[in-house]
Design an enzyme around this catalytic site. Structure first.
Site, PDB file in Angstrom:
ATOM      1  N   ASP A  98       7.980   5.388 -10.484  1.00 45.53           N
ATOM      2  CA  ASP A  98       8.683   4.970  -9.275  1.00 45.53           C
ATOM      3  C   ASP A  98      10.130   4.593  -9.567  1.00 45.53           C
ATOM      4  OD1 ASP A  98       8.944   4.697  -6.580  1.00 45.53           O
ATOM      5  OD2 ASP A  98       8.274   2.620  -6.527  1.00 45.53           O
TER       6      ASP A  98
ATOM      7  N   GLY B 175       0.852  -1.178   0.000  1.00 42.70           N
ATOM      8  CA  GLY B 175       0.000   0.000   0.000  1.00 42.70           C
ATOM      9  C   GLY B 175       0.889   1.229   0.000  1.00 42.70           C
TER      10      GLY B 175
ATOM     11  N   ASP C  53       3.620  -4.468  -8.084  1.00 44.00           N
ATOM     12  CA  ASP C  53       3.066  -3.229  -7.523  1.00 44.00           C
ATOM     13  C   ASP C  53       3.692  -1.999  -8.157  1.00 44.00           C
ATOM     14  OD1 ASP C  53       5.312  -4.339  -5.872  1.00 44.00           O
ATOM     15  OD2 ASP C  53       5.240  -2.346  -4.965  1.00 44.00           O
ATOM     16  N   ASN C  54       4.699  -2.187  -9.020  1.00 42.60           N
ATOM     17  CA  ASN C  54       5.317  -1.072  -9.735  1.00 42.60           C
ATOM     18  C   ASN C  54       4.921  -1.035 -11.204  1.00 42.60           C
ATOM     19  OD1 ASN C  54       6.665   0.047  -7.581  1.00 42.60           O
ATOM     20  ND2 ASN C  54       8.594  -0.993  -7.980  1.00 42.60           N
TER      21      ASN C  54
ATOM     22  N   GLY D 197       8.266   7.088   6.082  1.00 42.63           N
ATOM     23  CA  GLY D 197       7.399   7.820   5.164  1.00 42.63           C
ATOM     24  C   GLY D 197       8.075   8.971   4.447  1.00 42.63           C
TER      25      GLY D 197
END
Length: 453
Positions: free
Chosen positions: A263, A91, A253-254, A127
């Site tokens: 990314d 996520g 996920d990329n 983060g």
């Protein structure tokens, strides 16, 4: 606020999916916000180029909502295979979707972040984004755009005044928040999460969303979706190869279902046509090496098919996947012809020329950027030996697709190799000297103009 009323078209389409697809979050409160890069070219396409620097920082450093779009940032939920190992705990861990807008072509675009603070999906991460990571992403996306690769665009880079500790680079190091302009943030891993949860209603809703908002089609046909994604991702793989680009981390996920690259972490541009070049120091098996990228992206498309199998028969999904190699071969032929500055002729001759180019590049070790610069819209110059005879014989049968009259061609070739990237960063890190960074972007954009159709 001086938003261009003719070009600014806010959207909230992602809210239609419902709160099972995302988590509302808040941006980090950064100690400082120093604007380091703003992409006015990209901003003009979504009506935001007229913002003052103070307004820009307020929206893309402090994340005050833009009018008419999302009232609060959203961290998207997804899963994915990471180096072929399934991970259900992914996520948006250091980013979020901040706004949705239509561009001048009426495409739905997302403004998404990297380094904007912790979310429910941060796990043990802070983060944050290093300033060096932000600088590298700007350089990668600018170079890829110039070379005709479908890519997210680095929209904004703001230094945030925190000292970050990282185990794989000198620390403490400077921090930043990056904003990207992307044609959607829906990943293969977004579908994988719904497949993992056996959420058939969610799969159908997401299929409708992608077909309608990202492909301009109606309905919820999973086979049609997979066919479109296979075509787009095969084209992406082909453009990577023609650009000599190694993404480094082609996890599912990329992979964006629009076929748009994004990314940029441990990326590299290959200096020579070496299929074994890797970008990530941790890719010990070479899974995502330069020459294995088409295979890797095809494998990721297969994972989308696995997820869609819950709402579709297998046979038509398999048929769509089986078309990937043919789409790729046609796309890589077109992409290399484009870099050669040649108009297509016919498939047989075009493919033979491209294969000759690949053989000669691999066999001679001639720098990729040097070769394409030398041969754009001209015959092969002196100095290329007999290994290039097949290329030399084929080129006269092709018409140039555009003249070599742009000012770019009066200089030297433009590469983005790792040593120069490190030098650009060193000037920033050591002396806070941003001039090499901005000069490189200017030269890259000049190359893009020279290559553009």
């Amino acid at each position: 606020m001086p938003i261009d009323p003719q070009a600014y078209r806010p959207e909230t389409a992602i809210l239609d999916l419902g709160d099972g697809f995302y988590d509302p979050v808040a941006a980090a409160d950064f100690p400082q916000t120093r604007l380091r890069f703003r992409n006015d070219s990209a901003a003009a396409e979504v009506g935001l180029a007229t913002l003052s620097d103070d307004e820009w920082v307020a929206h893309f450093g402090r994340f005050i909502p833009l009018p008419g779009t999302l009232p609060q940032p959203l961290a998207l939920r997804y899963h994915g295979h990471q180096f072929r190992q399934y991970n259900p705990e992914l996520g948006d861990g250091r980013g979020f979707t901040f706004a949705q807008l239509r561009d001048r072509n009426r495409r739905l675009m997302d403004l998404g972040t990297k380094g904007s603070g912790q979310t429910p999906w941060s796990r043990f991460g802070d983060g944050r984004l290093t300033l060096k990571g932000g600088v590298r992403e700007v350089l990668a996306s600018e170079m890829l755009e110039a070379l005709g690769v479908p890519t997210s665009r680095s929209f904004s880079l703001i230094e945030t005044g925190e000292a970050l500790e990282r185990g794989d680079e000198p620390s403490p190091t400077r921090s930043a928040v990056l904003v990207r302009l992307s044609h959607g943030h829906i990943r293969v891993g977004t579908f994988q999460r719904l497949g993992y949860l056996r959420d058939e209603d969610g799969l159908r809703a997401l299929t409708r969303y992608v077909l309608h908002h990202l492909y301009g089609e109606d309905g919820d046909d999973p086979v049609r979706l997979l066919d479109l994604v296979v075509r787009r991702t095969a084209t992406l793989a082909a453009r990577y190869m023609a650009a000599g680009f190694v993404h480094g981390v082609l996890n599912s996920d990329n992979i964006n279902v629009t076929g748009e690259s994004f990314d940029y972490g441990p990326w590299r541009f290959a200096p020579t046509w070496d299929p074994g070049i890797v970008a990530a120091y941790f890719d010990h098996a070479g899974l995502y090496a330069f020459g294995r990228q088409p295979e890797a992206i095809h494998w990721d498309a297969m994972q989308l098919a696995v997820a869609l199998r819950q709402i579709s028969d297998a046979e038509p999904l398999i048929a769509a996947l089986d078309r990937f190699p043919d789409h790729y071969q046609r796309a890589v032929t077109a992409a290399i012809l484009w870099r050669l500055g040649r108009a297509p002729r016919d498939h047989e001759h075009d493919r033979a020329l491209v294969q000759a180019v690949e053989r000669a590049l691999r066999g001679t070790g001639v720098p990729i950027e040097r070769f394409f610069f030398d041969v754009f819209a001209t015959d092969l110059p002196a100095g290329y030996g007999p290994e290039w005879d097949d290329v030399r014989a084929a080129l006269p049968g092709y018409a140039p697709r555009k003249p070599r009259d742009h000012a770019f061609w009066s200089g030297d070739s433009c590469a983005m190799l790792i040593d120069e990237v490190e030098e650009i960063w060193s000037a920033i890190d050591r002396d806070d000297d941003w001039s090499p960074f901005h000069q490189k972007i200017a030269r890259v954009r000049q190359m893009g103009q020279a290559l553009a159709d």
